[in-house]
Design a protein around this motif. Structure first.
Motif, PDB file in Angstrom:
ATOM      1  N   LEU A 128       0.797  -1.024   0.180  1.00 41.08           N
ATOM      2  CA  LEU A 128      -0.260  -0.054  -0.032  1.00 41.08           C
ATOM      3  C   LEU A 128       0.991   1.385  -0.074  1.00 41.08           C
ATOM      4  O   LEU A 128       0.629   1.932  -0.766  1.00 41.08           O
ATOM      5  N   PHE A 129       1.775   1.331   0.984  1.00 38.93           N
ATOM      6  CA  PHE A 129       2.832   2.565   0.728  1.00 38.93           C
ATOM      7  C   PHE A 129       3.733   2.716  -0.464  1.00 38.93           C
ATOM      8  O   PHE A 129       3.647   3.727  -0.867  1.00 38.93           O
ATOM      9  N   HIS A 131       2.322   1.490  -3.425  1.00 40.42           N
ATOM     10  CA  HIS A 131       1.429   1.367  -4.445  1.00 40.42           C
ATOM     11  C   HIS A 131       1.474   2.540  -5.649  1.00 40.42           C
ATOM     12  O   HIS A 131       1.856   3.893  -5.439  1.00 40.42           O
ATOM     13  N   PRO A 132       1.734   2.011  -6.784  1.00 44.43           N
ATOM     14  CA  PRO A 132       2.010   2.914  -7.827  1.00 44.43           C
ATOM     15  C   PRO A 132       1.384   4.281  -7.888  1.00 44.43           C
ATOM     16  O   PRO A 132       1.839   5.057  -8.467  1.00 44.43           O
ATOM     17  N   THR A 138       4.995   6.454  -2.745  1.00 46.36           N
ATOM     18  CA  THR A 138       5.399   6.789  -4.039  1.00 46.36           C
ATOM     19  C   THR A 138       5.236   8.221  -4.434  1.00 46.36           C
ATOM     20  O   THR A 138       5.907   8.936  -5.086  1.00 46.36           O
ATOM     21  N   PHE A 150       8.808   5.762  -9.648  1.00 45.17           N
ATOM     22  CA  PHE A 150       9.077   5.089  -8.619  1.00 45.17           C
ATOM     23  C   PHE A 150       8.191   3.805  -8.389  1.00 45.17           C
ATOM     24  O   PHE A 150       7.038   4.109  -8.113  1.00 45.17           O
ATOM     25  N   ALA A 151       8.532   2.815  -8.704  1.00 44.54           N
ATOM     26  CA  ALA A 151       7.675   1.483  -8.670  1.00 44.54           C
ATOM     27  C   ALA A 151       8.588   0.538  -8.538  1.00 44.54           C
ATOM     28  O   ALA A 151       8.673  -0.297  -9.132  1.00 44.54           O
ATOM     29  N   LEU A 153       8.501  -2.212  -6.552  1.00 48.57           N
ATOM     30  CA  LEU A 153       8.017  -3.543  -6.309  1.00 48.57           C
ATOM     31  C   LEU A 153       7.536  -4.102  -7.746  1.00 48.57           C
ATOM     32  O   LEU A 153       7.784  -5.172  -7.979  1.00 48.57           O
ATOM     33  N   GLY A 154       7.776  -3.132  -8.696  1.00 45.76           N
ATOM     34  CA  GLY A 154       7.265  -3.439 -10.162  1.00 45.76           C
ATOM     35  C   GLY A 154       8.527  -3.671 -11.058  1.00 45.76           C
ATOM     36  O   GLY A 154       8.516  -3.962 -12.062  1.00 45.76           O
ATOM     37  N   ASP A 155       9.687  -3.215 -10.604  1.00 44.50           N
ATOM     38  CA  ASP A 155      10.818  -2.985 -11.194  1.00 44.50           C
ATOM     39  C   ASP A 155      11.760  -4.318 -11.008  1.00 44.50           C
ATOM     40  O   ASP A 155      12.252  -4.438  -9.804  1.00 44.50           O
ATOM     41  N   SER A 156      12.104  -5.122 -11.912  1.00 45.26           N
ATOM     42  CA  SER A 156      12.784  -6.407 -11.583  1.00 45.26           C
ATOM     43  C   SER A 156      14.259  -6.158 -11.078  1.00 45.26           C
ATOM     44  O   SER A 156      14.661  -6.913 -10.542  1.00 45.26           O
ATOM     45  N   ARG A 157      14.591  -4.882 -11.449  1.00 38.41           N
ATOM     46  CA  ARG A 157      15.920  -4.528 -10.713  1.00 38.41           C
ATOM     47  C   ARG A 157      15.872  -4.323  -9.342  1.00 38.41           C
ATOM     48  O   ARG A 157      16.837  -4.594  -8.534  1.00 38.41           O
ATOM     49  N   ASN A 244       6.621 -12.413  -9.667  1.00 36.36           N
ATOM     50  CA  ASN A 244       6.275 -11.232 -10.392  1.00 36.36           C
ATOM     51  C   ASN A 244       6.788  -9.898  -9.661  1.00 36.36           C
ATOM     52  O   ASN A 244       7.138  -9.891  -8.481  1.00 36.36           O
ATOM     53  N   PRO A 245       7.787  -8.980 -10.363  1.00 33.62           N
ATOM     54  CA  PRO A 245       7.734  -9.050 -11.902  1.00 33.62           C
ATOM     55  C   PRO A 245       9.022  -9.807 -12.403  1.00 33.62           C
ATOM     56  O   PRO A 245       9.923  -9.902 -11.840  1.00 33.62           O
ATOM     57  N   ALA A 246       8.654 -10.373 -13.563  1.00 29.74           N
ATOM     58  CA  ALA A 246       9.736 -11.206 -14.401  1.00 29.74           C
ATOM     59  C   ALA A 246      10.484 -12.096 -13.449  1.00 29.74           C
ATOM     60  O   ALA A 246      11.605 -12.300 -13.586  1.00 29.74           O
TER      61      ALA A 246
END
Lengths: 303, 365, 280, 418
Positions: A128-129, A131-132, A138, A150-151, A153-157, A244-246
């Motif tokens: 939640l903190f 959240h994109p 964010t 700024f994401a 958790l969604g960026d595989s790096r 996820n992701p990737a």
């Protein structure tokens, strides 16, 4: 207490029987079964033909080899990061608490609070903190700090690192308390003697306290190792069964789960292959903690 | 009331022999003390008597009845433990009542017994307290009370005073003695303290290395120790041991106690005694101050190494024949280290021991 | 504790104090923001994420309570945790007593088995447990889950209890035997009351992971009426994916029971949860 | 005598009891689904059905990511609901092949004649004997397209929709320069990425012809056209919204519905959801523009899913009757009117204009949604590899060529290629 008479033998049997029965039925039998699963073909949860080491060979070949090695790598990274950063922070905080500053009980109580929280709660809290669209962090990073994107958790790096940080946030209280207990177990006389011998704070920390924390280190390193290689809950909550992701959050336990129970779009289960993953995982954990424990125990300062 | 007989009892834990062929018997109403250094097997023997441990071989008889296979609760015994072993979760009353309750003694009778025991031991004000709220001495009283209430035929004490401070220990020792005089209950008492053994026991069994060294009355043990160990164990300060190399002169052995041979002692040679090296034993109180040289009486000139005034008398440490020797002398002379003193050793009070086996070789007195 | 205390206001001690304060902020801030956000609307959260709500309205909580069935989830969590704990405490106290107080023929073998049980990662037993529960007709049953959790907690329970029972003085047992107590009386009236604090440690040590687990309920319990809090929270998050205020309220509600108990008993929790790693 | 009397009395009692259970009010059917969004609709259906027949149906939706686990665990455990909201194709076949579903026939579900064979193909098992049976009643057909927000486009000064793919990309570039997100799609939600591929891809790999060829094993996934389809899909990353790595299906819908992006590539099932999110949203839906202005604009479509009956249900008759109702034209009408999705029932035309518009496109150039329809039957699964792979390309983890090779290798382990 020598060998007891018959009536006492019966009593002993009565005392141990319930615990042993439950363990045998719901732990020992399933554990033995789990090892055999990797040797069979499966159709959903029905056992098929005996296939020997076929599933282990599949695991070592494409396309599963890459997936497994990536998952194993993520486990290893998690272990190293938590070993150094989480336990480093823990050691410092423990030392600070060891000084018995004002409010030590309060600090200790807060520090340990996240440890009792469910990982589901911890995972969702940070999701939640982060959240994109609406996440407070964010929004802060984009609006105040001025980042374009700024994401994490969604960026595989960054996803694995971010998830490890969450785990550290939740768990750091545990090693802290163990280190603190280790420090408190060092007799005050030794510290007094060192002080009279002219040692300063740093020297006392480095030369007296650290070497005497051997047993605490051993247990923490082993627990960190087991925790990192069996890591499942947080990656699952954050990234689902595929990591996820990737697949950047994929771990061995997640892979085992995914193969055994399927995921959203892949309901085809593969209990045999999942079994092979679990056997390898168990072997790694067992061997690692055994060798680790032996090596670390040897280095402990004997009191 | 119980007579106790132990017949050829042995016990092993794995390869370790903790009791070896123990045999002894006491009469009804006696107070037997098992004494010896730690690890000698005395507590194990007591536990065997209580039924808390089984013997490997041999028999234990209470009143002539073999009790080897009788459960502790059916042996009619009361026991007082070293660490009191009070049930921490029950108050004093509950602790005393527990054994009665287990035996289904009616509530009214229980209350009566508890009151009686509490009065006897002066622990009435403590009845409502928990063991954690009591001092060591109070706990020991309660532990004794718990055993008393049972009105058992045999009391077993396992080093009951070892956790008390010195003053309290002396007081409690006297109380136990009085209690025994009053109840005349057959008792077995384990201790490593020879003073306790001497003051309490009607008979004492000295143990070492799983074996009985000597079994007898306190006087017996003091005056006629069977071997070096017993001689050294009983008595405080301990008996002096001086190595000697006697010559045989007819029916007598003669030896000198210093290089200058200012005092030559002759003792009747015990039968079969070799003239090899022996150990001479003499208690500190048997060494007296001798009149000045030349006054006719034999004596040894010694340099005082250390002076320890104890109050009623003074202990002087000197070297005799290379051994450190203590003499107990009257307190009114002011001795100083470095001064010389002339001591007399009475041959009549001397004992000889074989340094190899430790056995006494001089005749009984 | 003069010997321990750092000389006042050395840079090192200031640094350590700063670290403690920083750490406390890092721990408490997210929890505080989560609770505050639970009182806000999604719009408010987006507009000023860290500000206090314009009004302390319980709308989100009302919505969550009625829509999320949290009462049911909490009750289920209590049933499952309590059930498992009763079994764990009774069986591990009994087994720990036998292992700690008696020497017998299979003593070593049983103790080793218990130690091995400590090492088995429960997650890897998911599939065989599933198949076994199915065969026993215990799938989708709280009782089945309780048994699985109980078996999982027993090794730790027995291990901890064995140590504590072993440490009790032999004389106490001897005294009770001489007093005429039988085996069960010695266990239940003499020994068990003495390890009550340790039973609390075992209870906390084993109960927290059970309370917090979501994997087993997800796989073993399919009926929505049986879901426990973590699982229920997950369902709730699926249904209200973009209603931030409600999600924060759900999160707060899910965390609340345990946090409240923790605030009351934090010392016991800390002792309990680190029992395996810290002796005593 | 006595015993026999007793037994017969007990028998009668038992019969009476079971008869009582079989009849009327006592029948309760459980119905599980992943359609959290449609709970209100199904609750209404259940209410009306109960009023009509006395059979109570309880609808329970699960979080979509957990539903497969919960469902397969429950079914494997011999439990589960009476009525199962199942997917189609591979996802259904896996469960059907395991014997979890009751075969549906003209006898127990007469309304089964209301469906085309093409749709029923998605409701069959894969291995004999299960491949001969039908296990579900299809509920919807879905098509994939591009949603466009008219107000956003208008405010950006764009009057006409792009005619070719290049125009579309140019438009996206224009919007991006004006600081308007072109697409609302996120790259966090991998099923969404596969749907993007379903929108963009067919025009590049050549639609149905390619589908038939790979099914027959005549073409491979390493085909340059397929590689390009992947590359074009992944290239959309430049036009995704801010923080697209964190944006999932829910966020994408929210962004689009609230006018924070101009386009949204998704399926027809979202029409109603978008309206729910923002009643004032003014939007349309179109197929992906063709490569050349006069070229074919393919629309990926598929049977969405099925209503199936648990083989272990205690109320087989009541469950089949309820499913039969779900296969009726009356229900189909209500379904399409309320949920704004195309009913799978033949002859039930959608009233929703957007459905009608895309439906016309689909009837001209419809093509099977490649991986879902054809390659979800075994592990490694085509959909999973494709969607995870596209995500990896976007995140810089692999290349279209490598992904195509990986898919080819993976699928070749269970699908025959020449």
């Amino acid at each position: 207490m020598s060998s007891p008479p018959l009536s006492r033998t019966l009593w002993i049997a009565f005392f141990v029987a319930p615990a042993l029965a439950l363990m045998a039925i719901f732990m020992l039998a399933p554990a033995l079964a789990a090892f055999s699963y990797a040797l069979y073909d499966w159709k959903a949860f029905s056992r098929g033909d005996f296939v020997g080491f076929k599933h282990f060979i599949r695991l070592a070949e494409p396309p599963y080899r890459g997936m497994f090695l990536a998952a194993l790598g993520h486990n290893a990274i998690t272990f190293l990061v938590k070993l150094t950063i989480q336990n480093g922070i823990a050691l410092l905080i423990a030392y600070a608490l060891y000084q018995r500053p004002i409010g030590a009980r309060f600090f200790r109580g807060t520090l340990f609070l996240p440890v009792i929280l469910s990982l589901v709660i911890v995972g969702y809290l940070w999701q939640l903190f982060l959240h994109p669209l609406f996440g407070p962090i964010t929004l802060f990073m984009m609006d105040i700090v001025g980042l374009e994107q700024f994401a994490p958790l969604g960026d595989s790096r960054f996803a694995l690192a971010t998830t490890i940080l969450m785990s550290i946030w939740r768990n750091v209280g545990f090693p802290t308390i163990v280190f603190l207990a280790g420090m408190n177990a060092i007799p005050d006389e030794i510290i007094k003697a060192a002080r009279i011998d002219g040692a300063n704070d740093w020297q006392i920390f480095r030369r007296i306290i650290l070497p005497n924390l051997g047993p605490a280190f051993t247990i923490i390193v082993i627990l960190t190792f087991i925790g990192a290689f069996e890591w499942f809950d947080l990656p699952f909550v954050i990234g689902g069964a595929t990591g996820n992701p990737a697949n950047s959050l994929d771990t061995m336990a997640l892979m085992f789960f995914r193969l055994s129970f399927g995921d959203t779009s892949s309901p085809v289960t593969d209990v045999g292959l999942g079994g092979a993953v679990s056997v390898v995982l168990f072997a790694i954990v067992l061997a690692g903690s055994k060798f680790g424990a032996d090596y670390l125990r040897k280095r402990e300062v004997k009191a | 009331m119980t007579t106790l007989e132990i017949r050829n009892v042995s016990k092993t834990f794995g390869d370790v022999e903790v009791l070896r062929d123990i045999s002894l018997a006491i009469e009804d109403g006696e107070f037997l003390v098992l004494v010896g250094p730690s690890g000698c097997g005395k507590t194990t023997l007591l536990n065997c008597l209580a039924g808390l441990e089984n013997v490997t071989s041999g028999d234990i008889l209470f009143n002539g009845r073999r009790v080897n296979d009788v459960a502790p609760k059916d042996r009619d015994i009361g026991m007082v433990f070293q660490n009191y072993a009070l049930y921490p979760n029950m108050d004093v009353r509950g602790n005393i009542a527990f054994g009665l309750e287990m035996r289904k003694v009616p509530k009214a009778v229980q209350a009566e017994k508890i009151a009686e025991v509490a009065r006897m031991l002066q622990i009435e004000p403590l009845l409502g307290r928990r063991p954690g709220q009591l001092s060591g001495g109070q706990r020991q009283r309660v532990a004794i009370g718990r055993a008393l209430a049972r009105e058992a035929g045999l009391f077993l004490f396992d080093e009951p005073l070892s956790n008390l401070d010195a003053k309290l220990r002396v007081e409690m020792r006297a109380e136990i003695k009085l209690l025994h005089q009053r109840t005349r209950t057959t008792s077995v008492y384990v201790t490593h303290d020879q003073v306790e053994a001497m003051t309490l026991g009607s008979r004492i069994c000295i143990m070492k290395d799983a074996r009985i060294q000597q079994f007898g009355t306190p006087r017996d043990l003091y005056q006629n120790p069977a071997n070096l160990f017993v001689a050294g164990f009983i008595g405080s300060p301990a008996m002096n041991f001086i190595p000697v190399s006697p010559r045989r002169a007819g029916q007598e052995l003669a030896f000198s106690l210093n290089a200058a041979e200012t005092q030559t002692i002759t003792l009747p040679a015990p039968p079969g005694a070799a003239t090899a090296d022996l150990v001479l034993g003499i208690r500190p109180e048997e060494i007296t101050l001798a009149p000045a040289q030349g006054a006719g009486e034999a004596g040894l000139d010694c340099e005082i190494l250390m002076v320890e005034p104890t109050g009623p008398d003074t202990l002087l440490s000197v070297m005799i024949n290379g051994a450190k020797v203590q003499a107990r002398v009257p307190p009114h002379v002011d001795f100083r280290p470095g001064e010389r003193v002339r001591l007399a050793l009475s041959p009549a009070r001397m004992m000889l021991f074989d340094p190899g086996t430790g056995a006494r070789i001089s005749a009984d007195r | 504790m003069i010997t321990r205390a750092l000389k006042a206001h050395t840079p090192f001690s200031m640094l350590l104090m700063g670290l403690l304060i920083l750490n406390t902020v890092v721990v408490l801030a997210p929890l505080g923001v989560a609770v505050i956000s639970a009182f806000k609307t999604t719009g408010e959260i987006m507009a000023s994420p860290f500000a206090l709500p314009s009004a302390w309205a319980f709308d989100n909580f009302v919505k969550v309570w009625s829509a999320g069935r949290f009462d049911r989830y909490i009750l289920n969590s209590i049933i499952v945790t309590l059930g498992a704990e009763i079994i764990i405490l009774v069986t591990s106290a009994m087994a720990g007593y036998a292992l700690g107080r008696f020497k017998f023929r299979f003593h070593g073998a049983i103790y080793t088995l218990i130690l091995m049980g400590l090492m088995v990662p429960a997650k890897l037993l998911l599939v065989p447990l599933f198949i076994q529960l199915k065969a026993m007709g215990l799938l989708n049953s709280q009782f089945g889950l309780i048994l699985v959790y109980a078996a999982g907690g027993i090794p730790a329970g027995v291990f901890i209890m064995t140590g504590f029972f072993r440490a009790l003085p032999d004389a106490l047992e001897g005294a009770a035997r001489i007093d005429g107590a039988g085996e069960w009386t010695i266990f239940s009236r003499i020994m068990l009351p003495l390890v009550r604090p340790q039973l609390a440690i075992v209870a906390i040590y084993t109960a927290i992971p059970i309370w917090n687990d979501f994997l087993f309920p997800m796989v073993f319990l399919s009926s929505p009426e049986l879901k426990t809090i973590p699982q229920g929270l997950s369902v709730f998050f699926g249904e209200h994916a973009v209603d931030m205020g409600a999600l924060f309220a759900g999160l707060t509600l899910a965390a609340l029971p345990l946090v409240l108990v923790y605030l009351l008993l934090s010392e016991q929790f800390i002792k309990g949860l680190t029992a395996g790693a810290v002796k005593g | 005598m006595k015993i026999r009397n007793l037994l017969s009395a007990a028998g009668i009692a038992a019969m009476a009891l079971s008869a009582g259970q079989a009849f009327a009010q006592s029948v309760e059917l459980s119905f599980w689904s992943w359609r959290v969004e449609d709970k209100a609709f199904y609750d209404d259906i259940a209410k009306d059905y109960a009023a009509k027949t006395g059979v109570k149906v309880t609808f329970t939706p699960y979080k979509n990511t957990e539903y497969p686990t919960v469902l397969s665990a429950a079914l494997a455990g011999g439990g589960g609901p009476d009525i199962i909201h199942a997917r189609a194709y591979g996802a259904l076949a896996t469960l059907a092949d395991a014997g979890y579903f009751l075969p549906l026939t003209k006898e127990n579900v007469p309304n089964i004649v209301n469906f085309s064979d093409q749709l029923l193909a998605g409701a069959k098992g894969r291995t004999p004997p299960h491949n001969a049976n039908i296990y579900g009643v299809p509920f919807a057909t879905q098509a994939l397209g591009i949603y466009y927000n008219k107000s956003v486009l208008k405010s950006a000064g764009i009057e006409t929709l792009p005619k070719t793919w290049d125009e579309f990309k140019a438009l996206c570039k224009t919007l991006k320069d004006k600081n308007i997100a072109c697409l609302s799609n996120g790259s966090n939600d991998v099923p969404g990425l596969e749907q993007m591929f379903g929108v963009i891809g067919p025009n590049f790999y050549g639609g149905t012809a390619f589908f038939n060829d790979v099914i027959a094993g005549k073409k491979k996934f390493t085909d340059p056209a397929f590689v390009q389809a992947i590359a074009e899909t992944a290239a959309m990353k430049d036009f995704l919204p801010r923080n697209h790595q964190g944006v999932g299906e829910n966020e994408a819908r929210t962004l689009f519905a609230n006018g924070l992006a101009a386009f949204y590539m998704s399926g027809t099932w979202n029409i109603d959801t978008i309206r729910t999110l923002n009643a004032k949203a003014d939007f349309g839906i179109m197929a992906a523009p063709p490569l050349k202005a006069d070229g074919a604009a393919y629309v990926s479509n598929f049977a969405d899913g099925n209503y199936a009956v648990n083989a272990k249900t205690k109320h087989a008759k009541a469950a089949a009757d309820f499913v039969n109702y779900l296969a009726s034209k009356e229900y189909g009408r209500r379904f399409t009117d309320t949920l704004k999705q195309s009913s799978a029932i033949t002859g039930v035309a959608p009233s929703e204009p957007l459905l009608v518009a895309l439906g016309e496109q689909a009837s001209k150039n419809g093509t099977p949604f490649l991986m879902l329809v054809g390659f979800r039957y075994q592990n490694p699964n085509g959909s999973v590899m494709l969607r995870d792979g596209i995500q990896k390309i976007i995140q810089g983890g692999t290349t279209p060529e490598a992904l195509a090779q990986e898919i080819q290798t993976g699928i070749a382990t269970w699908h025959k290629f020449q």
